[in-house]
Design an enzyme around this catalytic site. Structure first.
Site, PDB file in Angstrom:
ATOM      1  N   GLU A  81      33.625  40.197  37.569  1.00 41.06           N
ATOM      2  CA  GLU A  81      32.656  41.180  37.052  1.00 41.06           C
ATOM      3  C   GLU A  81      31.733  40.505  36.043  1.00 41.06           C
ATOM      4  OE1 GLU A  81      34.723  44.669  35.554  1.00 41.06           O
ATOM      5  OE2 GLU A  81      36.213  44.561  37.139  1.00 41.06           O
ATOM      6  N   GLU A 105      43.568  45.756  34.346  1.00 39.11           N
ATOM      7  CA  GLU A 105      43.557  46.014  32.895  1.00 39.11           C
ATOM      8  C   GLU A 105      44.856  46.600  32.353  1.00 39.11           C
ATOM      9  OE1 GLU A 105      39.994  48.340  32.227  1.00 39.11           O
ATOM     10  OE2 GLU A 105      38.742  46.853  33.210  1.00 39.11           O
TER      11      GLU A 105
HETATM   12  O1  9MR Z   1      30.448  49.659  36.213  1.00 41.38           O
HETATM   13  C1  9MR Z   1      31.364  50.730  36.252  1.00 41.38           C
HETATM   14  C2  9MR Z   1      30.726  51.978  35.679  1.00 41.38           C
HETATM   15  O2  9MR Z   1      29.672  52.413  36.523  1.00 41.38           O
HETATM   16  C3  9MR Z   1      31.747  53.077  35.544  1.00 41.38           C
HETATM   17  O3  9MR Z   1      31.173  54.194  34.878  1.00 41.38           O
HETATM   18  C4  9MR Z   1      32.941  52.586  34.787  1.00 41.38           C
HETATM   19  C5  9MR Z   1      33.975  53.672  34.707  1.00 41.38           C
HETATM   20  O4  9MR Z   1      35.199  53.299  34.428  1.00 41.38           O
HETATM   21  O5  9MR Z   1      33.483  51.433  35.394  1.00 41.38           O
HETATM   22  C6  9MR Z   1      32.591  50.364  35.442  1.00 41.38           C
HETATM   23  O6  9MR Z   1      33.233  49.237  36.002  1.00 41.38           O
HETATM   24  C7  9MR Z   1      34.357  48.735  35.291  1.00 41.38           C
HETATM   25  C8  9MR Z   1      35.267  48.083  36.295  1.00 41.38           C
HETATM   26  O7  9MR Z   1      35.621  48.982  37.304  1.00 41.38           O
HETATM   27  C9  9MR Z   1      36.525  47.540  35.631  1.00 41.38           C
HETATM   28  N1  9MR Z   1      36.194  46.671  34.545  1.00 41.38           N
HETATM   29  C10 9MR Z   1      35.274  47.176  33.566  1.00 41.38           C
HETATM   30  C11 9MR Z   1      33.996  47.669  34.261  1.00 41.38           C
HETATM   31  C12 9MR Z   1      33.027  48.160  33.214  1.00 41.38           C
HETATM   32  O8  9MR Z   1      33.557  49.258  32.532  1.00 41.38           O
END
Ligand code: 9MR
Length: 383
Positions: A260, A152
């Protein structure tokens, strides 16, 4: 006798070797791998474990390999959960995606602080980054086949193609991205290295990602592939935009992974955390939109099986999902039962184009190597 054999064969196809119904990974074995994001709660839930083993041949840790999780303070390593997930993969011979090494979120503030209390210098930042990347990658190189090296880093809007993160501020530009890939390649030359982002099918952002990766690859930065996160909704992005992005990225990389995947009922999309977790009512019309989006998306994936390595669902069931259960985003419902759409995705009739894509797939050697690595890790694994 021939009839008996035919019947036996049909039963074997539907049931799979384990006696369980054929799962996603079996249905797609000629196309690409099927992955899932896993957390520690899933591993403690028998029903979830059964779903994982039956359907997925790639795992991503939802949070447990992120910088904040494994190195909350400089030099203080916490590998407990990461080890447990890696061991689950080793024990079951399931390959593991590494997520993630450099990200603006879920990283300790120490990464950006200088020894003298102010902001870190570029040299300090790169030294820490190198230690982090090398330590984590080398620890899991027996089971991790690919890494989201940078996550990102591209902006959503505005004239600057880069997100205004602390990484970028200290590096003064995109050099931190180049460095991250170089350090990662040195740490494990066998791992496939990805740039990963959300809204990667939205044309304006797609073009920024494309231009950045193209320029870096031409400059010799070791980027193997593009990770399209795939936090979609039933409205956006359009299937046309998704297919156009795959086609465009495949001009510059041999590996595209949907890293994802979830499809929301409300109009939000992307990876931002400040989003609305309230879905919409599941009317028959919305259920149809949801199913059409998933099945249409999988048709696109199959048509591009030559460049797509894996599609990873972001969480096991709706109850786990970071976008909230009322967004109805996954193939397994709040009670961990497969939805109607699950069967539509498993039971497909491939077109000739889909069969051709599977047959000529350029990435199969890499997928095969990753599966062999997981099989070897299983063989070597001792509880
Ligand atoms: O699913 C993840 C969630 O449990 C966490 O709180 C969050 C914190 O940053 O991250 C989520 O996963 C993310 C992923 O690592 C990167 N892309 C976006 C995802 C959703 O936010």
């Amino acid at each position: 006798m021939r009839l008996f054999k035919t019947v036996l064969c049909a039963v074997a196809i539907v049931m799979g070797a384990s006696g369980q119904a054929q799962g996603l990974k079996d249905a797609y074995k000629d196309y690409f791998s099927i992955g899932v994001a896993v957390n520690m709660r899933n591993l403690g839930n028998d029903k979830h474990v059964a779903i994982i083993k039956n359907n997925y041949n790639s795992i991503t840790a939802e949070n447990d390999f992120k910088p904040q999780s494994v190195q909350p303070q400089e030099g203080q390593w916490n590998f407990r959960n990461a080890d447990a997930i890696a061991d689950f993969c080793r024990e079951n011979g399931i390959k593991l995606r590494g997520h993630c090494l450099a990200w603006h979120s879920q990283v300790g503030q120490w990464m950006f602080q200088g020894a003298n209390g102010g902001q870190a210098t570029k040299e300090e930042l790169y030294a820490r980054m190198k230690t982090h990347i090398t330590t984590v990658m080398q620890r899991y190189k027996d089971i991790i086949y690919c890494w989201d090296v940078v996550n990102e880093a591209v902006s959503d809007g505005g004239s600057d193609p880069l997100r205004n993160s602390q990484w970028k501020q200290i590096a003064g530009g995109d050099e931190f991205i180049r460095k991250a890939f170089e350090f990662a390649h040195e740490a494990d030359p066998d791992a496939l290295l990805f740039y990963n982002d959300y809204n990667a099918a939205v044309p304006a952002k797609r073009d920024k990602i494309y231009n950045m990766v193209k320029e870096m690859k031409e400059a010799g930065v070791p980027i193997d592939g593009i990770g399209m996160q795939g936090h979609f909704n039933v409205y956006e992005p359009s299937l046309e935009d998704i297919e156009a992005a795959i086609e465009k990225y495949s001009e510059i990389v041999d590996h595209i992974q949907f890293t994802e995947l979830d499809i929301r009922l409300n109009r939000e999309m992307g990876g931002q955390l400040n989003m609305n977790r309230q879905g919409e009512e599941l009317t028959p019309e919305r259920k149809k939109m949801f199913e059409d989006k998933y099945t249409g998306f999988f048709e696109i994936l199959r048509r591009h099986a030559d460049v797509i390595d894996v599609v990873t669902f972001w969480n096991v069931t709706d109850a786990d999902s970071w976008v909230g259960v009322s967004n109805y985003p996954l193939l397994f419902d709040r009670d961990a039962n497969p939805k109607d759409v699950y069967y539509k995705i498993v039971n497909f009739t491939p077109t000739q184009k889909e069969k051709d894509a599977a047959a000529k797939s350029v990435k199969k050697a890499a997928n095969k190597a990753a599966d062999e690595k997981a099989a070897l890790a299983k063989k070597n694994y001792r509880k």
